[in-house]
Motif scaffolding. Structure first.
Motif: not given
Length: 256
Positions: A32, A34, A208-210, A212, A222-226
């Motif tokens: 990951e 992050v 980034c993937d995520r 914080v 926390t935000l997720e790119r997804a």
């Protein structure tokens, strides 16, 4: 890979205790990328220094794979930092008297791991990060972006479990910033590197993937790119920062 649970850290000044981290918990999985964002004073750099065990924590758990870092001796921590953690700093911290290639090899030299294998890996990292043409130059002869890509290569030379990056684009212009972030992406894709980055820059964080977001020593969101496009994810990050700013303003009025 990295698990932080209920982390607390306070600083003592004269008779006053200042709580900087107030029960922070997070997880970074293998492979990951992050980021941690937050306003000045939110605890970003303190968190990074606690994870690397350069400063002691008051309570909580920091595990790298199955190893509880806070319980290790200083000698064991030094070995972890050299072999299992890679560091990238805002100010590069390259040695002026060494060439780019020698700087990349430095962790292997310090750890007594210098070998044909290490030298071959240094050359592969130079190629991966497009710095082969400058590998025999000295830090004073190269640009800021090239210095930081050298620092990323140095962080990866010993096959670390985790890269810790502290504001790695803070001293760079936009072009150099993109080149450094691309090097992290390449490390993730080609080397399956795991990267934990502290940054104030929403542009850098948007790759980034995520992300914080810390606020007053706690995980605020926390935000997720997804799968979201980078530009859209950056917009989400900026929206979150604006929302946090409005909340802070409301709190100030309520407390007034």
């Amino acid at each position: 890979m990295l698990t932080v649970e209920n982390l607390h850290k306070s600083y003592q000044t004269a008779k006053t205790s200042y709580e900087v981290l107030k029960g922070v918990s997070l997880h970074v999985g293998k492979g990951e990328f992050v980021a941690v964002m937050g306003p000045s004073g939110s605890g970003k750099t303190t968190l990074l220094n606690c994870i690397s065990c350069y400063i002691p924590v008051n309570s909580g758990s920091i595990r790298l794979d199955s190893t509880e870092l806070a319980s290790l001796s200083e000698e064991a921590l030094a070995e972890i930092r050299n072999k299992k953690l890679g560091f990238v700093f805002q100010d590069f911290l390259l040695l002026d008297g060494l060439t780019v290639r020698q700087n990349i090899l430095l962790p292997s030299i310090i750890g007594g791991l210098i070998s044909d294998t290490a030298e071959n890996r240094a050359d592969q990292l130079c190629e991966l990060f497009n710095i082969t043409a400058i590998r025999d130059k000295y830090p004073a002869e190269i640009s800021g972006g090239e210095k930081q890509r050298t620092a990323v290569a140095r962080a990866l030379i010993n096959h670390p479990l985790l890269i810790l990056a502290d504001e790695p684009t803070g001293n760079l212009d936009s072009k150099s910033t993109r080149a450094v972030i691309r090097s992290f992406e390449q490390a993730k894709k080609s080397l399956e590197a795991t990267i934990f980055m502290v940054t104030h820059d929403s542009y850098a964080a948007s790759f980034c993937d995520r992300v914080v977001i810390l606020r007053d020593g706690t995980v605020w969101k926390t935000l997720e790119r997804a799968g979201t496009e980078r530009e859209e994810f950056q917009d989400h990050l900026l929206d979150a920062v604006r929302e946090m700013g409005k909340t802070d303003s409301t709190d100030s009025i309520d407390n007034g």
